[in-house]
Design an enzyme around this catalytic site. Structure first.
Site, short mmCIF file in Angstrom:
data_model
loop_
_atom_site.label_atom_id
_atom_site.label_comp_id
_atom_site.label_asym_id
_atom_site.label_seq_id
_atom_site.Cartn_x
_atom_site.Cartn_y
_atom_site.Cartn_z
N GLU A 94 0.82 -1.23 0.00
CA GLU A 94 0.00 0.00 0.00
C GLU A 94 0.85 1.27 0.00
O GLU A 94 0.84 2.05 0.95
CB GLU A 94 -0.94 0.00 1.21
CG GLU A 94 -1.96 -1.12 1.15
CD GLU A 94 -2.98 -1.09 2.27
OE1 GLU A 94 -2.69 -0.54 3.34
OE2 GLU A 94 -4.09 -1.61 2.07
N GLU A 127 -5.42 -8.47 -1.16
CA GLU A 127 -6.10 -8.32 0.13
C GLU A 127 -7.56 -8.02 -0.10
O GLU A 127 -7.89 -7.07 -0.81
CB GLU A 127 -5.56 -7.12 0.93
CG GLU A 127 -4.25 -7.32 1.60
CD GLU A 127 -3.88 -6.14 2.51
OE1 GLU A 127 -4.78 -5.49 3.08
OE2 GLU A 127 -2.68 -5.88 2.62
C1 BG6 Z 1 -4.37 -2.97 4.81
C2 BG6 Z 1 -3.04 -3.48 5.27
O1 BG6 Z 1 -4.36 -1.60 4.94
O2 BG6 Z 1 -5.52 -3.31 5.52
C3 BG6 Z 1 -3.09 -4.61 6.27
O3 BG6 Z 1 -2.20 -3.80 4.20
C4 BG6 Z 1 -4.25 -4.40 7.22
O4 BG6 Z 1 -1.83 -4.70 6.88
C5 BG6 Z 1 -5.53 -4.41 6.42
O5 BG6 Z 1 -4.29 -5.31 8.26
C6 BG6 Z 1 -6.79 -4.31 7.24
O6 BG6 Z 1 -6.77 -3.18 8.06
P1 BG6 Z 1 -6.97 -3.33 9.63
O7 BG6 Z 1 -6.66 -1.99 10.20
O8 BG6 Z 1 -8.39 -3.71 9.83
O9 BG6 Z 1 -6.02 -4.38 10.10
#
Ligand code: BG6
Length: 476
Positions: free
Chosen positions: A179, A374
């Site tokens: 990101e 993701e």
């Molecule tokens: C993304 C990241 O921003 O979102 C992850 O690459 C992160 O590392 C994921 O865990 C989800 O966000 P959060 O804050 O719910 O863990």
């Protein structure tokens, strides 16, 4: 990349959120290890990190995390039962170069990842590896101010060369930075920067640090190509297209601007140069990017092979001050509340169609394969007395997103390498530091207060995903 290969259904994890063992086998702390949990003001510290090096905030979830460092063999064996074909992992920079600038790498760290990647391959899981998932060696923050200093480019390049050479026969898919656009929103998380949100030089510091990351990313691509033409180098952004609140042309234009802003770094990594929009944006902000001789060529000649992205939701923007008051969680990027979307307890909106919109936007902008590295739903899960977790809400979320990604591929012609469920095993949340905000298909007995024995339990979604990916035939 040919269309006749296997679609990579899989899951994703990040070292700082799963490994723990933060001082073991020669590892030294990284930026993420200094972030406290939510109860000790994780977000305050992220936005005002100036005192982070000298303050003890109490509880640091990443120090133990889910102890994947010790349990990875059992975890991979369990994940293999789901039939996944890919697992995204990241390398912790400080396991390889504990203070970031040693002459020689730490063999124990190198051996750990070699064993880990071999174990993945043993089960037919393609490792997809992020070189830098937010973590920066603390020594480099203290000594050089992290990515504000150009010395980081060579230190990162040295680290990248070490791991690319060592794992060239084990890992094909790489991502240079997780990101990369996050640095302008949460500079400490995105780049280990000790800059407060209200610093008058905020923009200049952050955009120049990002420039250094872009150069480092290009160097990693250059090194990879020198090592082997089989390596596929990707960049990675927090995606989620901005919608206009209304058909008022001003709203539409505002959405275009927000999207342009969000693509500033990926434009460089995919197209090899800053866009016209970016150059004007910098001018408006009074930011001068400190270009040195060779920068333009380095960026131009080392673009990425594919675009990895995270997608949690679309985003919404308006020019109407009334609408601007009603915000929702946009995964660190400001968004307005979209009245057409459901929202989770953590304030995140759910928009499966937005995934298709985003894939179309990205593919028509860059014409290179995408990789959804993701996507997932972070919620509190409850285990019943039988030790079962009935997470039908997660099944519904993932199913709806898969439906849309298939439409993007099969109807809209978007090329996509794979789909990885974020936090396939429950891990520490990057934003809140909680573990009770769970994304996993595998439950981990661990709680926000630190209690729990770390035992793993499969959720209903695990069984569902296994069936789903067996049935789905994309590119076949
Ligand atoms: C993304 C990241 O921003 O979102 C992850 O690459 C992160 O590392 C994921 O865990 C989800 O966000 P959060 O804050 O719910 O863990």
């Amino acid at each position: 990349m040919s269309e006749k290969r296997e679609f990579l259904w899989g899951g994703a994890l990040a070292a700082n959120q799963c490994e723990g063992a933060y001082l073991e086998d020669g590892r030294l702390p990284s930026s993420c290890d200094l972030l406290p949990d939510a109860a000790h003001g994780r977000w305050d510290v992220m936005y005002h990190p100036c005192k982070i090096l000298e303050t003890d905030y109490g509880f640091y979830p990443s120090h133990e995390a889910i102890d994947f460092y010790h349990s990875y063999k059992e975890d991979l064996k369990l994940l293999a039962e789901s039939g996944i074909k890919a697992l995204r992992l990241s390398i912790s920079w400080t396991r390889i170069y504990p203070n970031g600038e040693e002459e020689t790498p730490n063999e124990k760290g190198l051996q750990f990842y070699e064993d880990l990647f071999k174990e993945c391959l043993k089960y037919g899981m393609e490792p997809v590896v992020t070189l830098c998932h937010f973590d920066v060696p603390v020594n480099l923050i203290k000594k050089y101010g992290s990515w504000t200093n150009r010395i980081m480019i060579d230190l990162y390049a040295k680290y990248a060369r070490t791991v690319l050479e060592r794992y060239k026969d084990l890992v094909k898919y790489w991502l240079t930075f997780n990101e990369i656009n996050m640095i302008t929103h949460i500079p400490y998380l995105g780049g280990g920067l000790l800059v407060d949100k209200d610093d008058k030089n905020f923009n200049s510091i952050v955009y120049n640090a990002a420039h250094n990351q872009l150069l480092a990313s290009a160097k990693a691509v250059e090194i990879a190509k020198e090592i082997s033409s089989d390596l596929k180098m990707g960049c990675m952004m927090a995606a989620g297209s901005f919608y206009p609140y209304s058909c008022n042309p001003n709203d539409v234009m505002e959405a275009v601007t927000c999207n342009n802003k969000n693509y500033i770094f990926i434009d460089v990594q995919m197209n090899g140069e800053y866009s016209g929009f970016a150059k004007n944006h910098f001018k408006k902000l009074g930011v001068e990017i400190k270009m040195e001789e060779g920068d333009i060529e380095l960026l131009k000649n080392n673009t990425c092979d594919y675009l990895g992205f995270s997608y949690y939701s679309s985003r919404l923007i308006s020019t109407d001050p009334e609408h601007l008051k009603n915000v929702a969680d946009g995964n660190a990027i400001t968004t307005l509340r979209n009245p057409y979307l459901q929202i989770t307890k953590w304030g995140r909106q759910i928009d499966p169609v937005g995934l298709r919109v985003t894939m179309n936007d990205l593919y028509s902008r860059y014409h290179k394969p995408l990789f959804i590295v993701e996507n997932g739903l972070g919620v509190e899960d409850k285990m019943d007395e039988k030790g079962e977790i009935h997470d039908d809400y997660r099944i519904e979320y993932i199913d709806q997103h898969i439906t849309q990604l298939k439409k993007a591929i099969l109807e809209d012609g978007v090329e996509c390498i794979g789909y990885l469920v974020w936090g396939i095993i429950d891990i520490i949340s990057a934003g809140g530091g909680e573990i009770d905000k769970r994304y996993g298909l595998v439950y981990v007995d661990k709680h926000n207060d630190g209690s729990g024995d770390l035992k793993r339990y499969v959720k209903d979604s695990f069984h569902w995903y296994k069936n789903k990916i067996q049935e789905e035939k994309i590119y076949e």
